[in-house]
Design a protein around this motif. Structure first.
Motif, PDB file in Angstrom:
ATOM      1  N   ALA A  38       0.519  -1.713   0.050  1.00 48.05           N
ATOM      2  CA  ALA A  38      -0.083  -0.170   0.428  1.00 48.05           C
ATOM      3  C   ALA A  38       0.554   1.456  -0.255  1.00 48.05           C
ATOM      4  CB  ALA A  38      -0.801   0.111   1.175  1.00 48.05           C
ATOM      5  N   VAL A  39       0.635   2.204  -1.225  1.00 49.13           N
ATOM      6  CA  VAL A  39       1.337   3.255  -1.002  1.00 49.13           C
ATOM      7  C   VAL A  39       0.199   4.011  -1.226  1.00 49.13           C
ATOM      8  CG1 VAL A  39       3.395   4.483  -3.173  1.00 49.13           C
ATOM      9  CG2 VAL A  39       3.179   2.180  -2.627  1.00 49.13           C
ATOM     10  N   ASP A  40       0.843   4.940   0.266  1.00 51.70           N
ATOM     11  CA  ASP A  40      -0.141   6.441  -0.418  1.00 51.70           C
ATOM     12  C   ASP A  40       0.123   7.123  -1.951  1.00 51.70           C
ATOM     13  OD1 ASP A  40      -0.539  10.366   0.139  1.00 51.70           O
ATOM     14  OD2 ASP A  40      -1.253   8.894   1.434  1.00 51.70           O
ATOM     15  N   ALA A  41      -0.833   7.294  -2.626  1.00 55.59           N
ATOM     16  CA  ALA A  41      -0.488   8.411  -3.761  1.00 55.59           C
ATOM     17  C   ALA A  41       0.205   9.317  -3.802  1.00 55.59           C
ATOM     18  CB  ALA A  41      -2.136   9.246  -4.755  1.00 55.59           C
ATOM     19  N   GLU A  42       0.814   9.970  -2.872  1.00 51.75           N
ATOM     20  CA  GLU A  42       1.381  11.516  -3.357  1.00 51.75           C
ATOM     21  C   GLU A  42       2.781  11.117  -3.166  1.00 51.75           C
ATOM     22  OE1 GLU A  42       0.437  14.988  -2.233  1.00 51.75           O
ATOM     23  OE2 GLU A  42      -1.160  13.581  -3.179  1.00 51.75           O
ATOM     24  N   GLN A  43       2.700   9.653  -2.795  1.00 52.12           N
ATOM     25  CA  GLN A  43       4.575   9.333  -2.774  1.00 52.12           C
ATOM     26  C   GLN A  43       4.463   8.918  -4.218  1.00 52.12           C
ATOM     27  OE1 GLN A  43       4.835  10.543   0.362  1.00 52.12           O
ATOM     28  NE2 GLN A  43       6.518   8.962   0.066  1.00 52.12           N
ATOM     29  N   LEU A  44       3.571   8.517  -5.023  1.00 46.57           N
ATOM     30  CA  LEU A  44       3.941   8.303  -6.184  1.00 46.57           C
ATOM     31  C   LEU A  44       4.538   9.497  -7.394  1.00 46.57           C
ATOM     32  CD1 LEU A  44       1.515   5.692  -6.947  1.00 46.57           C
ATOM     33  CD2 LEU A  44       3.367   5.479  -6.884  1.00 46.57           C
ATOM     34  N   GLY A  45       4.502  10.646  -6.752  1.00 50.82           N
ATOM     35  CA  GLY A  45       4.001  11.948  -7.273  1.00 50.82           C
ATOM     36  C   GLY A  45       3.671  12.532  -8.884  1.00 50.82           C
ATOM     37  N   ASP A  46       3.159  13.522  -9.066  1.00 52.13           N
ATOM     38  CA  ASP A  46       2.061  13.945 -10.188  1.00 52.13           C
ATOM     39  C   ASP A  46       2.537  12.837 -11.549  1.00 52.13           C
ATOM     40  OD1 ASP A  46       1.137  15.758  -8.470  1.00 52.13           O
ATOM     41  OD2 ASP A  46       1.776  17.082  -8.262  1.00 52.13           O
ATOM     42  N   ASP A  47       3.335  12.786 -11.589  1.00 51.95           N
ATOM     43  CA  ASP A  47       3.784  12.383 -13.036  1.00 51.95           C
ATOM     44  C   ASP A  47       3.593  10.980 -13.301  1.00 51.95           C
ATOM     45  OD1 ASP A  47       5.460  14.261 -13.592  1.00 51.95           O
ATOM     46  OD2 ASP A  47       7.670  13.285 -13.599  1.00 51.95           O
ATOM     47  N   PHE A  48       2.991   9.861 -12.150  1.00 50.13           N
ATOM     48  CA  PHE A  48       2.819   8.666 -11.548  1.00 50.13           C
ATOM     49  C   PHE A  48       0.647   8.644 -12.641  1.00 50.13           C
ATOM     50  CE2 PHE A  48      -0.094   5.248 -10.108  1.00 50.13           C
ATOM     51  CZ  PHE A  48       0.551   4.326 -10.651  1.00 50.13           C
ATOM     52  N   PHE A  49       0.442   9.994 -12.629  1.00 50.30           N
ATOM     53  CA  PHE A  49      -1.141   9.945 -13.317  1.00 50.30           C
ATOM     54  C   PHE A  49      -1.217  10.715 -13.964  1.00 50.30           C
ATOM     55  CE2 PHE A  49      -1.177   9.994  -8.325  1.00 50.30           C
ATOM     56  CZ  PHE A  49      -1.753   8.723  -7.990  1.00 50.30           C
ATOM     57  N   GLU A  50       0.263  11.024 -14.861  1.00 48.25           N
ATOM     58  CA  GLU A  50       0.172  11.455 -15.586  1.00 48.25           C
ATOM     59  C   GLU A  50       0.403   9.946 -16.544  1.00 48.25           C
ATOM     60  OE1 GLU A  50      -0.150  14.730 -17.727  1.00 48.25           O
ATOM     61  OE2 GLU A  50      -1.140  15.695 -15.275  1.00 48.25           O
ATOM     62  N   LEU A  51      -0.415   9.531 -17.370  1.00 50.05           N
ATOM     63  CA  LEU A  51      -0.555   8.765 -18.152  1.00 50.05           C
ATOM     64  C   LEU A  51       0.609   8.846 -19.727  1.00 50.05           C
ATOM     65  CD1 LEU A  51      -3.961   6.953 -18.344  1.00 50.05           C
ATOM     66  CD2 LEU A  51      -1.793   6.968 -16.559  1.00 50.05           C
ATOM     67  N   ARG A  52       0.843  10.048 -20.142  1.00 45.41           N
ATOM     68  CA  ARG A  52       1.883  10.103 -21.162  1.00 45.41           C
ATOM     69  C   ARG A  52       2.695   9.830 -20.843  1.00 45.41           C
ATOM     70  NH1 ARG A  52       0.187  14.966 -20.219  1.00 45.41           N
ATOM     71  NH2 ARG A  52       1.798  16.439 -19.610  1.00 45.41           N
ATOM     72  N   THR A  53       3.419  10.000 -19.683  1.00 42.92           N
ATOM     73  CA  THR A  53       4.964   9.964 -19.002  1.00 42.92           C
ATOM     74  C   THR A  53       5.445   8.570 -19.318  1.00 42.92           C
ATOM     75  OG1 THR A  53       4.504   9.085 -16.474  1.00 42.92           O
ATOM     76  CG2 THR A  53       4.988  11.317 -17.573  1.00 42.92           C
ATOM     77  N   GLY A  54       4.067   7.626 -19.083  1.00 46.03           N
ATOM     78  CA  GLY A  54       4.625   5.913 -19.501  1.00 46.03           C
ATOM     79  C   GLY A  54       4.953   5.809 -17.957  1.00 46.03           C
ATOM     80  N   ARG A  55       5.334   6.737 -16.295  1.00 44.28           N
ATOM     81  CA  ARG A  55       5.436   6.248 -14.968  1.00 44.28           C
ATOM     82  C   ARG A  55       4.833   5.928 -14.285  1.00 44.28           C
ATOM     83  NH1 ARG A  55       6.508  10.168 -10.897  1.00 44.28           N
ATOM     84  NH2 ARG A  55       6.946   8.516 -10.013  1.00 44.28           N
ATOM     85  N   ALA A  56       3.422   5.525 -14.525  1.00 43.80           N
ATOM     86  CA  ALA A  56       2.136   4.087 -14.091  1.00 43.80           C
ATOM     87  C   ALA A  56       2.576   2.880 -14.761  1.00 43.80           C
ATOM     88  CB  ALA A  56       1.026   5.440 -13.320  1.00 43.80           C
ATOM     89  N   GLY A  57       2.556   3.090 -16.057  1.00 46.66           N
ATOM     90  CA  GLY A  57       2.704   2.056 -16.720  1.00 46.66           C
ATOM     91  C   GLY A  57       3.338   0.629 -16.046  1.00 46.66           C
ATOM     92  N   ALA A  58       5.017   1.624 -15.564  1.00 50.14           N
ATOM     93  CA  ALA A  58       5.861   0.672 -15.577  1.00 50.14           C
ATOM     94  C   ALA A  58       6.376   0.282 -14.425  1.00 50.14           C
ATOM     95  CB  ALA A  58       7.313   1.479 -16.159  1.00 50.14           C
ATOM     96  N   ILE A  59       5.879   1.253 -13.645  1.00 54.67           N
ATOM     97  CA  ILE A  59       5.512   0.463 -12.166  1.00 54.67           C
ATOM     98  C   ILE A  59       4.749  -0.404 -12.066  1.00 54.67           C
ATOM     99  CG2 ILE A  59       5.104   1.729  -9.761  1.00 54.67           C
ATOM    100  CD1 ILE A  59       6.442   4.630 -10.823  1.00 54.67           C
TER     101      ILE A  59
END
Length: 116
Positions: A38-59
């Motif tokens: 369980a990770v707090d959404a804030e710990q993921l940073g704003d880029d995680f929620f910008e799908l075009r960055t690819g960060r969310a998918g990679a994680i």
């Protein structure tokens, strides 16, 4: 945290990229014998929620590859309001078994109990 026999590692680590995700998975598995993180959404940073960055998918993919559940905990309503693709991804993720977006740890506990 232990919910109906499911061990959940509640982390306060920042997860900036898939390398951080692998480290977190290792800590959860080897250090805490957890099945979920369980990770707090804030710990993921704003880029995680910008799908075009690819960060969310990679994680998220690292968690899938290592068969570890990931719960993103917190109120992300504002982020959802600004992005239809994000809303769609969150909705689909919440239908699955490996990545959930929940408002708090109590909501995660309910989801884990329901899957038993």
């Amino acid at each position: 945290m232990n919910v109906e026999g499911v061990r959940v590692y509640v982390s306060d680590a920042r997860v900036q990229d898939d390398g951080d995700a692998v480290q977190l998975i290792a800590d959860a598995h080897y250090g805490h014998q957890a099945e979920w993180v369980a990770v707090d959404a804030e710990q993921l940073g704003d880029d995680f929620f910008e799908l075009r960055t690819g960060r969310a998918g990679a994680i998220a993919q690292k968690f899938v590859n290592y068969r570890m559940g990931l719960a993103v905990v917190g109120d992300i309503a504002e982020k959802l309001a600004g992005s239809k693709p994000l809303r769609d991804w969150v909705r689909e993720s919440n239908r699955g078994r490996s990545l959930w977006f929940v408002t708090d740890l109590d909501a995660l506990a309910e989801r884990l109990q329901d899957r038993q």
